[in-house]
Design a protein around this motif. Structure first.
Motif, PDB file in Angstrom:
ATOM      1  N   GLN A 172      37.224  37.194 104.329  1.00 36.75           N
ATOM      2  CA  GLN A 172      36.448  38.088 105.189  1.00 36.75           C
ATOM      3  C   GLN A 172      36.577  39.549 104.758  1.00 36.75           C
ATOM      4  O   GLN A 172      37.529  39.925 104.100  1.00 36.75           O
ATOM      5  N   GLY A 173      35.579  40.323 105.172  1.00 33.31           N
ATOM      6  CA  GLY A 173      35.602  41.752 104.886  1.00 33.31           C
ATOM      7  C   GLY A 173      34.852  42.115 103.614  1.00 33.31           C
ATOM      8  O   GLY A 173      34.699  43.297 103.302  1.00 33.31           O
ATOM      9  N   PHE A 174      34.397  41.099 102.891  1.00 31.77           N
ATOM     10  CA  PHE A 174      33.675  41.345 101.639  1.00 31.77           C
ATOM     11  C   PHE A 174      32.217  40.888 101.793  1.00 31.77           C
ATOM     12  O   PHE A 174      31.948  39.912 102.510  1.00 31.77           O
ATOM     13  N   THR A 175      31.306  41.566 101.124  1.00 29.00           N
ATOM     14  CA  THR A 175      29.900  41.159 101.189  1.00 29.00           C
ATOM     15  C   THR A 175      29.670  39.980 100.236  1.00 29.00           C
ATOM     16  O   THR A 175      30.533  39.663  99.397  1.00 29.00           O
ATOM     17  N   THR A 176      28.499  39.381 100.380  1.00 35.47           N
ATOM     18  CA  THR A 176      28.114  38.276  99.505  1.00 35.47           C
ATOM     19  C   THR A 176      28.175  38.717  98.040  1.00 35.47           C
ATOM     20  O   THR A 176      28.725  38.015  97.191  1.00 35.47           O
ATOM     21  N   ARG A 177      27.636  39.897  97.784  1.00 36.57           N
ATOM     22  CA  ARG A 177      27.604  40.395  96.395  1.00 36.57           C
ATOM     23  C   ARG A 177      29.027  40.666  95.885  1.00 36.57           C
ATOM     24  O   ARG A 177      29.368  40.296  94.765  1.00 36.57           O
ATOM     25  N   GLU A 178      29.840  41.278  96.728  1.00 37.99           N
ATOM     26  CA  GLU A 178      31.228  41.581  96.310  1.00 37.99           C
ATOM     27  C   GLU A 178      31.998  40.286  96.022  1.00 37.99           C
ATOM     28  O   GLU A 178      32.783  40.228  95.072  1.00 37.99           O
ATOM     29  N   VAL A 187      20.165  30.873  94.158  1.00 44.78           N
ATOM     30  CA  VAL A 187      20.451  30.155  95.407  1.00 44.78           C
ATOM     31  C   VAL A 187      19.670  30.731  96.591  1.00 44.78           C
ATOM     32  O   VAL A 187      19.792  30.232  97.713  1.00 44.78           O
ATOM     33  N   GLY A 188      18.893  31.786  96.350  1.00 44.36           N
ATOM     34  CA  GLY A 188      18.074  32.350  97.423  1.00 44.36           C
ATOM     35  C   GLY A 188      18.852  33.209  98.399  1.00 44.36           C
ATOM     36  O   GLY A 188      18.531  33.232  99.588  1.00 44.36           O
ATOM     37  N   LEU A 189      19.869  33.917  97.908  1.00 43.57           N
ATOM     38  CA  LEU A 189      20.668  34.762  98.811  1.00 43.57           C
ATOM     39  C   LEU A 189      20.501  36.263  98.532  1.00 43.57           C
ATOM     40  O   LEU A 189      21.297  37.066  99.014  1.00 43.57           O
ATOM     41  N   THR A 190      19.452  36.624  97.783  1.00 42.67           N
ATOM     42  CA  THR A 190      19.265  38.038  97.436  1.00 42.67           C
ATOM     43  C   THR A 190      19.187  38.903  98.699  1.00 42.67           C
ATOM     44  O   THR A 190      19.799  39.969  98.768  1.00 42.67           O
ATOM     45  N   GLN A 191      18.454  38.402  99.699  1.00 44.59           N
ATOM     46  CA  GLN A 191      18.284  39.177 100.941  1.00 44.59           C
ATOM     47  C   GLN A 191      19.609  39.352 101.684  1.00 44.59           C
ATOM     48  O   GLN A 191      19.765  40.294 102.454  1.00 44.59           O
ATOM     49  N   ALA A 192      20.526  38.400 101.461  1.00 47.76           N
ATOM     50  CA  ALA A 192      21.802  38.427 102.201  1.00 47.76           C
ATOM     51  C   ALA A 192      22.924  39.049 101.371  1.00 47.76           C
ATOM     52  O   ALA A 192      24.093  38.954 101.750  1.00 47.76           O
ATOM     53  N   SER A 193      22.561  39.710 100.274  1.00 49.79           N
ATOM     54  CA  SER A 193      23.600  40.179  99.350  1.00 49.79           C
ATOM     55  C   SER A 193      24.517  41.239  99.962  1.00 49.79           C
ATOM     56  O   SER A 193      25.672  41.364  99.558  1.00 49.79           O
ATOM     57  N   SER A 194      23.998  41.998 100.934  1.00 52.25           N
ATOM     58  CA  SER A 194      24.832  43.048 101.534  1.00 52.25           C
ATOM     59  C   SER A 194      25.501  42.596 102.823  1.00 52.25           C
ATOM     60  O   SER A 194      26.208  43.382 103.470  1.00 52.25           O
ATOM     61  N   MET A 195      25.259  41.340 103.206  1.00 51.90           N
ATOM     62  CA  MET A 195      25.901  40.840 104.434  1.00 51.90           C
ATOM     63  C   MET A 195      27.349  40.479 104.149  1.00 51.90           C
ATOM     64  O   MET A 195      27.666  39.963 103.076  1.00 51.90           O
ATOM     65  N   ARG A 196      28.200  40.724 105.122  1.00 53.26           N
ATOM     66  CA  ARG A 196      29.594  40.301 104.974  1.00 53.26           C
ATOM     67  C   ARG A 196      29.661  38.784 105.122  1.00 53.26           C
ATOM     68  O   ARG A 196      28.875  38.211 105.881  1.00 53.26           O
ATOM     69  N   VAL A 197      30.584  38.150 104.431  1.00 51.77           N
ATOM     70  CA  VAL A 197      30.617  36.683 104.421  1.00 51.77           C
ATOM     71  C   VAL A 197      30.824  36.099 105.826  1.00 51.77           C
ATOM     72  O   VAL A 197      30.318  35.023 106.123  1.00 51.77           O
ATOM     73  N   GLU A 198      31.505  36.853 106.700  1.00 50.21           N
ATOM     74  CA  GLU A 198      31.723  36.336 108.056  1.00 50.21           C
ATOM     75  C   GLU A 198      30.433  36.363 108.880  1.00 50.21           C
ATOM     76  O   GLU A 198      30.374  35.769 109.954  1.00 50.21           O
ATOM     77  N   GLU A 199      29.413  37.052 108.375  1.00 50.74           N
ATOM     78  CA  GLU A 199      28.122  37.092 109.072  1.00 50.74           C
ATOM     79  C   GLU A 199      27.173  36.000 108.582  1.00 50.74           C
ATOM     80  O   GLU A 199      26.094  35.830 109.135  1.00 50.74           O
ATOM     81  N   GLY A 256      24.934  27.339 106.292  1.00 52.28           N
ATOM     82  CA  GLY A 256      24.077  27.046 105.137  1.00 52.28           C
ATOM     83  C   GLY A 256      24.194  28.105 104.060  1.00 52.28           C
ATOM     84  O   GLY A 256      24.284  27.806 102.865  1.00 52.28           O
ATOM     85  N   MET A 257      24.215  29.362 104.507  1.00 51.41           N
ATOM     86  CA  MET A 257      24.330  30.471 103.539  1.00 51.41           C
ATOM     87  C   MET A 257      25.680  30.431 102.829  1.00 51.41           C
ATOM     88  O   MET A 257      25.761  30.723 101.632  1.00 51.41           O
ATOM     89  N   LEU A 258      26.735  30.056 103.582  1.00 51.12           N
ATOM     90  CA  LEU A 258      28.061  29.949 102.950  1.00 51.12           C
ATOM     91  C   LEU A 258      28.046  28.865 101.876  1.00 51.12           C
ATOM     92  O   LEU A 258      28.632  29.024 100.802  1.00 51.12           O
ATOM     93  N   GLY A 259      27.348  27.757 102.195  1.00 51.02           N
ATOM     94  CA  GLY A 259      27.225  26.674 101.213  1.00 51.02           C
ATOM     95  C   GLY A 259      26.505  27.158  99.961  1.00 51.02           C
ATOM     96  O   GLY A 259      26.920  26.853  98.832  1.00 51.02           O
ATOM     97  N   LEU A 260      25.436  27.937 100.167  1.00 48.89           N
ATOM     98  CA  LEU A 260      24.684  28.458  99.017  1.00 48.89           C
ATOM     99  C   LEU A 260      25.533  29.441  98.211  1.00 48.89           C
ATOM    100  O   LEU A 260      25.492  29.439  96.969  1.00 48.89           O
ATOM    101  N   LEU A 261      26.299  30.268  98.921  1.00 48.35           N
ATOM    102  CA  LEU A 261      27.207  31.192  98.219  1.00 48.35           C
ATOM    103  C   LEU A 261      28.223  30.378  97.412  1.00 48.35           C
ATOM    104  O   LEU A 261      28.549  30.733  96.272  1.00 48.35           O
TER     105      LEU A 261
END
Lengths: 245, 273
Positions: free
Chosen positions: A87-93, A116-128, A132-137
């Motif tokens: 936690q505390g890190f973004t998808t991109r980080e 994986v189709g997560l470009t839009q979620a790249s700045s979201m923190r992983v806890e957000e 499904g998105m976690l699986g894609l990450l």
């Protein structure tokens, strides 16, 4: 004449026992490039243990696992069941971290997010992120370092039908890109539609193997679901008789 | 030195550093340590009496607080990755157990060192700027109190922290769940740390530990080694009959042995899951 392509990973007669319980029993399997191999089976049939051995996380008691390329780079990607990230890190980080560990150019992060189709979620923190998105990450993480083989343990568990389809579409894309992909799954309908090879595991033994079409023909079934029922029923009965009850 | 071999460890260290800096609980822990350390030093009027009296006031609190902060910083480092499934993912990368453990240790050690040095540096500054309370000073001599002694105290306290951080990391690599980790920590503190103190006290009282052996035996546990080292090197106890608070070489070796053995345990346990 068809050209024989050497498999990326060859599993020969592997067995693993935990405290007198045989988790995987003399399983042999070849994992080729550009193919999706699906391992299906009831809960506790040894799917995760088999995948963990293929990923090099557990050593078999007996048998061998050989790789086509045994270099120092990442041999295979691995996604455990229901992965979570720090936690505390973004998808991109998070992906950048894994990319740097692999020694890859961090610029590949953007393309992995796109795959994986997560470009839009790249700045979201992983806890957000949703499950499904976690699986894609997790799938994107399994591609870091460009390993020839990707091993995904039940990547659609807990996902809604739309997200499950999306995950399998992403997996199709990986296979088209030339990777070998092996998954464990309970999603028999999607496995029937997408997998090139299906292995049915029961009581740690590989009791049936082939393309979905071949298995359906062999067991005179109209779906992989029906094949699964037939095979596990027969094997279950065999196991009960062997147990003497 | 092969810098390429260091790279994965540095990446892990950087991640650990950012994890601690971004985790509110760790920041609260750091603030609590700061407030308690500076507060205790101020409440006991240490700054008005000089560096050495302040060290003596802080010796026991540091012996208690530093291990708590260090273990709290370390015990989730590897365990957290394991419970999330990230440890299994990382094992498929070109990352060795050595690199993983060293990276985890270095990243968290930087934060721990900062927490301890900043808190104690503020105390040191308070001592430097506070006018001495001459009425309350019973006896003194110029050379007995100096900032250098306080710097040694800070260095030894950081070393104590690093030892317990390594112990926390070893527990983090061994434990399968947070509950198990907490049980191991409790057992370790009671049996090894407290148990050793009780054993020494009973041994001395019962006469089956010779007085001359005591300074060497103090080196065996990190907290007794730290206490002896502070009294010997940072307080500078001088006894006319030659009694010493510690055997400095053995105590330093003892602390480094705890640190190294803990890291080796973490290294062998990390991928045996």
């Amino acid at each position: 004449m068809s050209e024989e392509v050497e498999p990326i990973l060859t599993v020969e007669d592997i067995t693993l026992t935990f405290d007198d319980i045989v988790a995987v029993d003399t399983v042999s399997l070849e994992l080729p490039r550009e193919k999706l191999v699906a391992i299906i089976g009831p809960n506790g049939s040894g799917k995760t243990t088999l995948l963990r051995m293929m990923a090099g996380l557990v050593k078999p008691d007996r048998g061998t696992i050989s790789r086509l390329d045994d270099g120092p780079h990442r041999q295979n990607g691995y996604l455990p069941q229901e992965p979570r990230f720090r936690q505390g890190f973004t998808t991109r980080e998070t992906l950048t971290f894994y990319t740097r560990i692999a020694g890859s150019d961090p610029s590949v992060v953007e393309s992995l997010l796109e795959v994986v189709g997560l470009t839009q979620a790249s700045s979201m923190r992983v806890e957000e992120l949703s499950g499904g998105m976690l699986g894609l990450l997790g799938i994107a993480q399994s591609l870091v370092g460009d390993p020839p083989l990707t091993i995904l343990d039940e990547p659609t568990t807990g996902l809604d039908p739309g997200m499950r389809r999306h995950v399998f579409e992403v997996i199709d894309g990986l296979v088209e890109d030339g990777r070998g992909v092996v998954i464990a799954s309970h999603d028999l309908e999607l496995v029937e539609r997408h997998a090139d090879v299906v292995g049915i595991l029961d009581g740690g033994r590989l009791v049936a193997e082939g393309s979905p079409e071949v298995l359906m023909e062999e067991y005179e079934a109209d779906s992989l679901d029906a094949v699964f029922d037939t095979v596990t029923e027969i094997e279950g009965a065999v196991t009960v008789r062997r147990g003497g009850t | 030195m092969n810098l390429e071999r260091l790279r994965p460890a540095l990446v892990i260290a950087e991640r650990e550093l950012w994890t601690v800096l971004r985790t509110r609980a760790y920041l609260l822990l750091a603030m609590a340590f700061f407030v308690v350390t500076v507060g205790l030093a101020t409440l006991t009027d240490g700054p008005t009496r000089g560096y050495v009296p302040t060290e003596l006031d802080l010796l026991v609190p540091m012996e208690l607080l530093v291990p708590i902060v260090a273990i709290a910083l370390g015990y989730r480092a590897i365990l957290g990755d394991a419970t999330r499934g990230e440890l299994e993912m990382l094992r498929t990368y070109p990352l060795t157990a050595d690199q993983h453990v060293i990276g985890s240790f270095v990243g968290r050690a930087i934060v721990l060192t900062l927490i301890i040095t900043v808190s104690l540096a503020v105390v040191g500054i308070l001592v430097a700027v506070t006018p001495p309370d001459v009425v309350r000073i019973f006896a003194t001599h110029e050379t007995a109190d100096s900032p250098l002694l306080f710097v040694r105290f800070v260095a030894l306290t950081v070393l104590l922290g690093l030892v317990f951080l390594a112990i926390g990391l070893a527990i983090s690599a061994i434990a399968r769940s947070s509950r198990t980790a907490i049980a191991i920590i409790a057992a370790f503190l009671v049996l090894v740390i407290l148990g050793f103190e009780v054993l020494l006290a009973r041994g001395l009282a019962g006469g089956w530990i010779a007085d001359e052996l005591l300074t060497s035996l103090l080196a065996l546990a990190p907290n007794t080694a730290y206490r002896g080292l502070v009294l010997e090197m940072a307080v500078g106890i001088e006894s006319p009959v030659g009694i010493r608070a510690a055997a400095p070489i053995w105590s330093i070796l003892g602390m480094f042995a705890w640190l190294a053995i803990s890291l080796v345990i973490a290294r062998f346990a990390i991928y045996r899951r």
